[in-house]
Design a protein around this motif. Structure first.
Motif, PDB file in Angstrom:
ATOM      1  N   VAL A  58       0.840  -1.204   0.000  1.00 28.19           N
ATOM      2  CA  VAL A  58       0.000   0.000   0.000  1.00 28.19           C
ATOM      3  C   VAL A  58       0.871   1.249   0.000  1.00 28.19           C
ATOM      4  O   VAL A  58       0.577   2.233  -0.702  1.00 28.19           O
ATOM      5  N   MET A  59       1.966   1.235   0.772  1.00 28.52           N
ATOM      6  CA  MET A  59       2.871   2.385   0.814  1.00 28.52           C
ATOM      7  C   MET A  59       3.447   2.669  -0.574  1.00 28.52           C
ATOM      8  O   MET A  59       3.428   3.811  -1.055  1.00 28.52           O
ATOM      9  N   VAL A  60       3.949   1.610  -1.219  1.00 26.89           N
ATOM     10  CA  VAL A  60       4.542   1.782  -2.555  1.00 26.89           C
ATOM     11  C   VAL A  60       3.493   2.281  -3.544  1.00 26.89           C
ATOM     12  O   VAL A  60       3.751   3.186  -4.347  1.00 26.89           O
ATOM     13  N   ALA A  61       2.275   1.714  -3.479  1.00 21.44           N
ATOM     14  CA  ALA A  61       1.221   2.078  -4.434  1.00 21.44           C
ATOM     15  C   ALA A  61       0.777   3.533  -4.256  1.00 21.44           C
ATOM     16  O   ALA A  61       0.674   4.278  -5.236  1.00 21.44           O
ATOM     17  N   THR A  62       0.533   3.944  -3.021  1.00 23.16           N
ATOM     18  CA  THR A  62       0.027   5.305  -2.789  1.00 23.16           C
ATOM     19  C   THR A  62       1.066   6.362  -3.140  1.00 23.16           C
ATOM     20  O   THR A  62       0.734   7.415  -3.684  1.00 23.16           O
ATOM     21  N   VAL A  63       2.345   6.061  -2.849  1.00 24.22           N
ATOM     22  CA  VAL A  63       3.402   7.016  -3.197  1.00 24.22           C
ATOM     23  C   VAL A  63       3.617   7.057  -4.703  1.00 24.22           C
ATOM     24  O   VAL A  63       3.819   8.119  -5.295  1.00 24.22           O
ATOM     25  N   SER A  64       3.561   5.874  -5.353  1.00 20.76           N
ATOM     26  CA  SER A  64       3.767   5.807  -6.804  1.00 20.76           C
ATOM     27  C   SER A  64       2.687   6.585  -7.559  1.00 20.76           C
ATOM     28  O   SER A  64       2.964   7.222  -8.580  1.00 20.76           O
ATOM     29  N   MET A  65       1.455   6.530  -7.047  1.00 18.40           N
ATOM     30  CA  MET A  65       0.356   7.207  -7.726  1.00 18.40           C
ATOM     31  C   MET A  65       0.279   8.692  -7.385  1.00 18.40           C
ATOM     32  O   MET A  65      -0.586   9.407  -7.887  1.00 18.40           O
ATOM     33  N   GLY A  66       1.167   9.150  -6.499  1.00 15.88           N
ATOM     34  CA  GLY A  66       1.200  10.564  -6.161  1.00 15.88           C
ATOM     35  C   GLY A  66       0.167  10.987  -5.133  1.00 15.88           C
ATOM     36  O   GLY A  66      -0.036  12.185  -4.908  1.00 15.88           O
ATOM     37  N   TRP A  67      -0.519  10.017  -4.517  1.00 20.62           N
ATOM     38  CA  TRP A  67      -1.523  10.359  -3.514  1.00 20.62           C
ATOM     39  C   TRP A  67      -0.876  10.867  -2.226  1.00 20.62           C
ATOM     40  O   TRP A  67      -1.461  11.678  -1.511  1.00 20.62           O
ATOM     41  N   LEU A  68       0.300  10.354  -1.905  1.00 21.97           N
ATOM     42  CA  LEU A  68       1.017  10.752  -0.696  1.00 21.97           C
ATOM     43  C   LEU A  68       2.473  11.031  -1.044  1.00 21.97           C
ATOM     44  O   LEU A  68       3.009  10.481  -2.008  1.00 21.97           O
ATOM     45  N   SER A  69       3.113  11.880  -0.254  1.00 22.70           N
ATOM     46  CA  SER A  69       4.558  12.062  -0.399  1.00 22.70           C
ATOM     47  C   SER A  69       5.261  10.848   0.191  1.00 22.70           C
ATOM     48  O   SER A  69       4.654  10.049   0.913  1.00 22.70           O
ATOM     49  N   MET A  70       6.553  10.726  -0.108  1.00 26.37           N
ATOM     50  CA  MET A  70       7.303   9.583   0.409  1.00 26.37           C
ATOM     51  C   MET A  70       7.301   9.591   1.928  1.00 26.37           C
ATOM     52  O   MET A  70       7.147   8.533   2.562  1.00 26.37           O
ATOM     53  N   LEU A  71       7.457  10.740   2.531  1.00 23.50           N
ATOM     54  CA  LEU A  71       7.460  10.831   3.993  1.00 23.50           C
ATOM     55  C   LEU A  71       6.109  10.441   4.566  1.00 23.50           C
ATOM     56  O   LEU A  71       6.028   9.672   5.534  1.00 23.50           O
ATOM     57  N   GLU A  72       5.023  10.936   3.964  1.00 25.98           N
ATOM     58  CA  GLU A  72       3.681  10.609   4.456  1.00 25.98           C
ATOM     59  C   GLU A  72       3.389   9.117   4.324  1.00 25.98           C
ATOM     60  O   GLU A  72       2.849   8.489   5.250  1.00 25.98           O
ATOM     61  N   GLY A  73       3.761   8.551   3.177  1.00 25.90           N
ATOM     62  CA  GLY A  73       3.540   7.117   2.976  1.00 25.90           C
ATOM     63  C   GLY A  73       4.327   6.276   3.966  1.00 25.90           C
ATOM     64  O   GLY A  73       3.806   5.293   4.528  1.00 25.90           O
TER      65      GLY A  73
END
Length: 589
Positions: free
Chosen positions: A407-422
C-alpha cells in the motif's frame, strides 16, 4: 577566500583523511568536524543541525521501522526462501541470486536484504559445490544496483530528494522517476558481472567457513498440523538450505527415517531432528510451519513473540543436575524451556525431556527477555548469554506487513502521498497492527547512519555558506569548459571518488552544493546534476568501505581489498558512462 572558507576546507579534508586511514566511527568523525565549525562561529546551531529536520533524513529513519515490521513477522524471511532453487551452472546461480535481490532492494532497504541472504547463499554454495567468493560480491552489487531504480531503494536517494525539495519544491522526485536511468544501469551492471566474473572474481573459500563451533545442538521440531510444510518435500520446504545445520532424521509415528532424502514429503506431526550450531537454531525457529517438539514452550507465561533464546551453562550447584529435565521440572523452576542441550560436542540422542543434566552442559533456552538479567547472579549457572534477534516471528501477521508495504509503494507511486507521508503511515500501521513492537522499532533505527547524514548536511551548509562550493564549481567549469555533458561527467566522477573513501550519504550531501553551484554557473537545469550525484553515491563498487553491503560480504566471501578494485572499478566506469548518457535524455539540461 576568507578564513572561514579555509577553515571549512581544512575540516572537510581532515574528515575525509581520518575516515580514509583510520577505523574511527564515521558518525563521531563527522560530528567532531561539525563541532569545530560550530565553535569557530562558521555555523550557527540551527545551520549545523538543520539536517535533522530534512525530509529525506526523517524518511530514512521511518523506513527502518517499516523494515523492522517485515523482519519481525517473517515477511522478509518468507520472500527470501522462495528465491533460491537448484542452479544449472555458476552463471545460472548468479542470475538466481542477483535478479530477485535487485528487485527486492528497489523497495526495501538493501542492508537487511543482504543480511538475510548471506547465510542462505553460503549454505546454498556449499550444497551445490559453488565458490561463495563468486556469489557474495554479485549479491552485494545487485542490492546496490536495485537500489538505484526507485526513490526508496537507498537512503541516499531519499536524502538527495530532500535537498532538492528544499531548493526547488516543485522538482521533487516520484517513486519510479529514477527507474528511467536506474533500470538501464542495473541491467548493464548485472550483465557486466555475469560476463566477467569468471575472470575478475576469485575462486576462493570464504575465511569464515574454516571456523567450527563446538556447541552443536540436536533440536527437535514438529511439523504443524495443516501448516504450509505439510505435503511439501524437504527440498521444497527450504530445510536443506540451513547454514551450519542438517536434518539428521525424521521420527514418524515411532518409525525413524535416517539419511532423509530431499524428496521425502513431510506429514503432519513429523518430528524432525536437526543437528547444528546456535545461529542455525535461530534460523530454524523462524521457519513457518515448525514448532519446538516440546509442548513446554506453550506453558510459559506470555506470548511466544515476546520471548527470546538464551544460552546458559549449568553449574555443579544447580538443583536440576543429576535429574532429567522433565523430572527436575526445569520450566517450573526458571520459567524457561530447554530447547536443546550441547555437551562436549556430542550428539545427545534422547528426547530433550529425558536428558539427565550434568555440570558444564550448555542449555539453549526459550524464555522471556528479562531472564538473562534476572538470573545473571544466580549460582545455578556459570554463564548466561542472550542470543540477539532470536524471538520467533509472528508469521500470522506477515501478510499484513507485506500488505502495508504494498500500500505504501502504491500510494506514493500514484502521487496520492509524499514519500514521507507514505512511510509514516506504513510505520504507524506496523505498530498499530502489532507487526512490530515499539521496543523493536526503537532498536531498528540505525542512529549512527542518521548522525552521519545529519552532520554531513552541516558540512555541506558550511561549504555553501562560506563560498567554497561556488569556488570549487568555478574551478571545475574553468578546467572542463562550459560543456554540459563534460561537467555532468565530472560531477559524477568526483562524487564516485568521495564515495569510495567515505560513506555514500556523506559523499552525496557534500557534493550536492558543488553540483548546484556548477549548474548555476552554467545556467543549466539543476536536476540532471542532482540525479548524477544520487546515482554516483549509490552505485559504489570499487572498495569495500564505499557501501555497507560491500563490507557485509567481505568476510563471508573470503575477499581481499584488491578483489573489489578488480571488478568494482570497471563496473563503476561502465555504470557511470551509462548514467551520464541516459540522465540528460530524461532530465533535459
Amino acid at each position: 577566500m576568507a578564513w572561514e572558507a579555509w577553515l571549512t576546507v581544512s575540516v572537510v579534508i581532515g574528515v575525509l583523511g581520518v575516515l580514509s586511514v583510520t577505523r574511527l566511527a564515521p558518525d563521531m568523525v563527522f560530528l567532531a568536524g561539525l563541532t569545530v565549525l560550530l565553535v569557530a562561529g562558521v555555523l550557527t546551531p540551527s545551520e549545523a543541525f538543520g539536517g535533522l529536520a530534512n525530509q529525506g533524513l526523517i524518511t530514512v529513519a521511518v523506513l527502518y521501522v517499516v523494515v523492522a515490521g517485515l523482519e519481525q513477522t517473517g515477511g522478509i524471511h518468507w520472500i527470501v526462501h522462495r528465491i533460491l532453487g537448484k542452479p544449472r551452472s555458476l552463471a545460472h546461480a548468479q542470475v538466481r541470486v542477483m535478479s530477485p535481490v535487485a528487485f527486492l532492494s528497489a523497495f526495501l532497504n538493501n542492508t537487511p536484504v543482504v543480511a538475510m541472504l548471506i547465510p542462505a547463499v553460503s549454505a546454498w554454495a556449499r550444497k551445490f559445490n559453488l565458490p561463495a567468493s563468486r556469489l557474495m560480491i554479485p549479491l552485494s552489487y545487485a542490492a546496490i544496483l536495485g537500489g538505484t531504480c526507485t526513490l526508496i531503494g537507498t537512503s541516499t536517494n531519499l536524502v538527495i530528494n530532500g535537498l532538492i525539495l528544499e531548493r526547488t519544491p516543485d522538482d521533487g522526485l516520484r517513486m519510479f522517476d529514477l527507474a528511467w536511468v536506474g533500470v538501464p544501469v542495473a541491467i548493464v551492471g548485472m550483465g557486466f558481472i555475469l560476463l566477467t566474473s569468471r575472470w575478475l572474481l576469485p575462486d576462493r573459500r570464504p575465511a569464515l567457513s574454516q571456523l567450527g563451533d563446538p556447541r552443536e545442538y540436536s533440536v527437535e521440531m514438529l511439523v504443524d498440523k495443516d501448516g504450509p510444510l505439510v505435503g511439501r518435500t524437504i527440498e521444497e520446504g527450504g530445510l536443506r538450505h540451513l547454514t551450519g545445520m542438517f536434518l539428521a532424521e525424521i521420527d514418524r509415528d515411532g518409525d525413524v527415517l535416517p539419511a532423509v532424502s530431499p524428496q521425502e514429503r513431510l506429514r503432519s506431526g513429523d518430528r524432525l531432528v536437526f543437528v547444528g550450531i546456535v545461529e542455525s537454531v535461530v534460523e530454524l525457529q523462524k521457519i513457518r510451519g515448525l514448532t519446538p517438539a516440546t509442548d513446554q514452550v506453550f506453558k510459559l507465561h506470555g506470548q511466544r513473540h515476546n520471548r527470546t533464546l538464551v544460552e546458559a551453562v549449568v553449574s555443579g550447584s544447580c538443583p536440576v543436575v543429576g535429574k532429567s529435565i522433565r523430572e527436575g521440572q526445569f520450566r517450573s523452576h526458571y520459567d524457561a524451556v530447554v530447547i536443546a542441550v550441547a555437551r562436549n560436542g556430542e550428539r545427545l540422542r534422547q528426547k530433550v525431556g529425558d536428558i539427565v543434566l550434568q555440570p558444564g552442559d550448555t542449555l539453549l533456552l526459550e524464555t522471556r527477555s528479562a531472564f538473562a538479567e534476572q538470573q545473571s547472579n544466580n549460582r545455578d549457572f556459570f554463564l548466561i548469554s542472550p542470543i540477539a534477534d532470536s524471538a520467533p516471528p509472528r508469521h500470522d501477521r506477515a501478510p499484513i506487513a507485506i500488505g502495508l508495504l504494498t500500500v505504501m509503494v502504491a500510494t506514493v507511486s500514484m502521487g496520492w502521498l509524499s514519500m514521507l507521508e507514505g512511510a509514516l503511515l506504513a510505520a504507524a500501521g506496523m505498530l498499530l497492527t502489532r507487526c512490530c513492537t515499539v521496543d523493536r522499532a526503537r532498536r531498528s533505527i540505525d542512529w549512527s547512519v542518521l548522525l552521519v547524514i545529519a552532520a554531513a548536511f552541516g558540512l555541506g551548509m558550511a561549504l555553501d555558506k562560506t563560498g567554497v562550493a561556488t569556488g570549487v564549481a568555478k574551478t571545475v567549469v574553468g578546467l572542463t569548459g562550459d560543456g554540459a555533458w563534460v561537467n555532468l561527467a565530472t560531477i559524477y566522477l568526483l562524487t564516485a571518488i568521495f564515495t569510495a573513501v567515505i560513506t555514500n550519504n556523506a559523499a552525496a550531501v557534500l557534493m550536492f552544493p558543488i553540483a548546484y553551484a556548477v549548474s548555476g554557473d552554467l545556467g543549466l537545469n539543476f536536476l540532471p546534476f542532482a540525479i548524477a550525484v544520487m546515482l554516483a553515491a549509490s552505485a559504489s563498487f570499487a572498495t569495500p568501505i564505499g557501501y555497507q553491503t560491500n563490507l557485509m560480504v567481505y568476510g563471508p566471501g573470503g575477499y581481499r581489498f584488491a578483489d573489489f578494485l578488480r571488478i568494482g572499478l570497471p563496473l563503476n566506469l561502465i555504470t557511470g558512462l551509462v548514467a551520464v548518457l541516459v540522465i540528460p535524455l530524461v532530465w533535459n539540461f
